[in-house]
Design an enzyme around this catalytic site. Structure first.
Site, PDB file in Angstrom:
ATOM      1  N   CYS A 116       0.724  -0.860   0.271  1.00 33.54           N
ATOM      2  CA  CYS A 116       0.015   0.284  -0.117  1.00 33.54           C
ATOM      3  C   CYS A 116       0.946   0.858  -0.336  1.00 33.54           C
ATOM      4  O   CYS A 116       0.176   2.097  -0.095  1.00 33.54           O
ATOM      5  CB  CYS A 116      -0.648   0.209   0.848  1.00 33.54           C
ATOM      6  SG  CYS A 116      -0.341   0.281   3.046  1.00 33.54           S
ATOM      7  N   ASN A 117       1.832   1.037   0.122  1.00 32.25           N
ATOM      8  CA  ASN A 117       3.058   2.508  -0.574  1.00 32.25           C
ATOM      9  C   ASN A 117       2.610   3.466  -0.777  1.00 32.25           C
ATOM     10  O   ASN A 117       2.752   4.112  -0.590  1.00 32.25           O
ATOM     11  CB  ASN A 117       4.041   2.224  -0.685  1.00 32.25           C
ATOM     12  CG  ASN A 117       5.059   0.454   0.265  1.00 32.25           C
ATOM     13  OD1 ASN A 117       4.267   0.032   0.376  1.00 32.25           O
ATOM     14  ND2 ASN A 117       6.300   0.999   0.407  1.00 32.25           N
TER      15      ASN A 117
END
Length: 596
Positions: A556-557
């Site tokens: 989910c960076n």
């Protein structure tokens, strides 16, 4: 998955906190680094390709002009830095524009509304670390000497890789000490963006402490540096306006129901191409940039996401979206049910929990924690009053407690969660991430990026009657094995598990859990989803006999709200791995449905 407060009594708490410690506009400061790195390709190429160099310089000029700098300044900065090093160019531009726009006597006067209410004695360069810091910073003289030493080594070309990174960060305006701490905490493989995100989150924790002054603070005036950081804010707020990027989530976030609130009638239709087996289950942060979940849904058979906040399953919040083709009737929760409030989870805290702290749930479990220095300042501030502190102090303390998930452990004493407490809140067995050379930092990072087991188990519970003899699982982006633990706790036998996880620390955790729980099946692990091609999948499927379930939650960076540096959605470097989840799912379906 993150959990938040129970629905009824949460009015005074902001449960819209995004999943990776959302400091909102404060964190936009560090996003300048991504803006700087996007142009680094400009100087690549062979010496004879003049036309390529001209085009590259033109792109570089347009890049910085688009950030709000004048073309004249951009050309001057490019000429001064030789044209290729975008970090140096950006630093030069900020210095030029700052010196042009700010009278010398005003360099340390902060007129930005973000800082206008803050104590004038806060350090101009925000150098103290409040997040993660377990060591006291050195004084400015020693830091200055260390910086000089690095510059001296640079001139001789004898810098190590670590020293090169330290010097790069120091040239961006950070102190060598805080850079060293960030590199220690984030690990040797951390990128510049990860390191600056870490430093900024820690710095900004202190910057927000309006009512918690440190009596020992001694101001160090570095006005140009401070105004440059303010300019970072302005640039990045133009580039990333959260009001236009995020989506509106359902309220309440219960998907097709939760244990405490079952929907009376549940109906959904799936396209024929989506009907399992194999079943699939995909997870990611709910508060993604606008359009992300539409794209995910489109690639995964146009199935609508099921948005669920894990506050309905445990004592902490975790807002997540799930796209899957599982049945939604006849779900059941894990038993025994986990604690649903902070006081139930930590009964010893009741004695010390003040009446003016209304929290019943914790915010999202993060990969970072508050420092001992922060908790000491909170204690010192509260001990100045015989009874309840003034409303202003209460508000400041509560803001920090919510931000860092601090719990009361004594009179006027708060503390961050310990790793084993996080394990309990997230549904993992005690000591799941402990031992085997795994550091506390790795434990916090792994837990902050994990599934919330009780939530996932509730969704997967429908498989128990469907697979009484056990299940073959393909676990992509396995992390610390949240799906595997959920299935095991449901009593679903794991016949064969193919786990794909980049982090060796996480692979070791899953392997250790597998052995400690005496699993009778086979655990096969790979380290890279991108290397899992059709040929290898055919070999694996031939060996295990096909997959019943494919689970995954890609990084989910580039989606999380706290990322103001590279919140590029599914086009970001890490989050684009979603397309590998889709690719592998499609390959598995094709291979399994191929005529024998």
């Amino acid at each position: 998955m993150d959990k938040s407060a129970s629905g009824e009594d949460s009015g005074s708490i902001d449960w819209n906190t995004d999943d990776e410690l959302e400091i909102q506009e404060y964190t936009t400061f560090s996003s300048s680094l991504t803006l700087a790195t996007h142009g680094t390709e400009a100087s690549a190429g062979n010496g004879g390709e003049n036309s390529s160099a001209i085009v590259s310089d033109s792109k570089l000029v347009n890049h910085f002009v688009g950030m709000g700098f004048s073309e004249k300044l951009v050309l001057k900065a490019i000429e001064e830095n030789g044209g290729g090093d975008t970090d140096s160019i950006l630093n030069t531009l900020l210095t030029y524009s700052t010196l042009e726009e700010s009278p010398p006597q005003q360099l340390c006067v902060n007129s930005d509304p973000i800082f206008s209410d803050y104590d004038e004695n806060l350090l101009c360069d925000l150098s103290d670390m409040d997040g993660w810091s377990e060591n006291e910073t050195e004084d400015s003289t020693s830091l200055s000497e260390e910086h000089k030493r690095l510059l001296s080594l640079e001139s001789t070309g004898s810098l190590s890789e670590k020293e090169k990174m330290l010097l790069l960060l120091a040239k961006m305006g950070y102190t060598v000490e805080e850079c060293s701490i960030a590199m220690e905490r984030c690990g040797p493989e951390a990128s510049v963006v990860e390191l600056t995100d870490f430093i900024c989150a820690a710095q900004l924790s202190r910057e927000a402490d309006v009512y918690l002054p440190d009596d020992d603070l001694k101001p160090r005036y570095n006005g140009v540096c401070k105004i440059k950081k303010r300019k970072f804010f302005e640039i990045c707020k133009k580039k990333n306006d959260p009001e236009t990027e995020t989506i509106r989530l359902p309220n309440p976030m219960i998907g097709f129901g939760v244990p405490s609130l079952q929907l009376e009638s549940i109906s959904r239709s799936l396209p024929d191409s989506a009907i399992g087996p194999p079943f699939f289950y995909y997870e990611n942060v709910a508060l993604a940039p606008k359009g992300v979940w539409d794209t995910i849904s489109r690639f995964l058979n146009d199935i609508e996401p099921e948005f669920v906040d894990s506050k309905y399953f445990c004592a902490t919040a975790r807002k997540r979206g799930y796209v899957h083709n599982l049945p939604v009737q006849n779900r059941f929760p894990l038993v025994p049910l986990p604690p649903l409030t902070v006081q139930q989870a930590f009964p010893l805290s009741r004695k010390w929990w003040p009446q003016w702290d209304p929290r019943e749930k914790l915010n999202c479990i993060q990969t970072a924690i508050g420092s001992a220095k922060l908790t000491e300042r909170i204690r010192n501030a509260l001990e100045r009053f015989d009874g309840d502190p003034p409303t202003s102090v209460q508000k400041s303390v509560l803001d920090e407690c919510r931000k860092w998930n601090l719990v009361w452990v004594g009179r006027n004493k708060v503390a961050p969660l310990e790793p084993d407490e996080m394990e309990m809140l997230l549904g993992f067995p005690k000591n799941h991430t402990r031992g085997g050379g795994i550091s506390r930092t790795d434990r916090y990072k792994s837990l902050g990026n994990s599934f919330q087991v009780d939530t996932v188990a509730y969704h997967l519970s429908v498989l128990k009657d469907m697979f009484p003899d056990g299940i073959n699982l393909l676990s992509l982006f396995s992390g610390i094995g949240g799906a595997e633990v959920a299935l095991h706790r449901l009593g679903i036998k794991l016949k064969n598990v193919v786990s794909v996880e980049k982090s060796k620390v996480n692979r070791d955790i899953v392997r250790s859990w597998w052995e400690q729980t005496n699993q009778a099946g086979n655990l096969i692990d790979f380290d890279d989803v991108q290397a899992l091609d059709g040929e290898r999948l055919e070999e694996v499927i031939s060996y295990v006999g096909g997959f019943d379930l494919i689970v995954g939650g890609s990084p989910c960076n580039n989606l999380a709200g706290s990322n103001r540096v590279s919140r590029d959605g599914l086009e970001g470097k890490e989050s684009s791995l979603f397309y590998d989840y889709f690719r592998i799912l499609d390959l598995v379906k094709s291979i399994m449905h191929r005529p024998a």
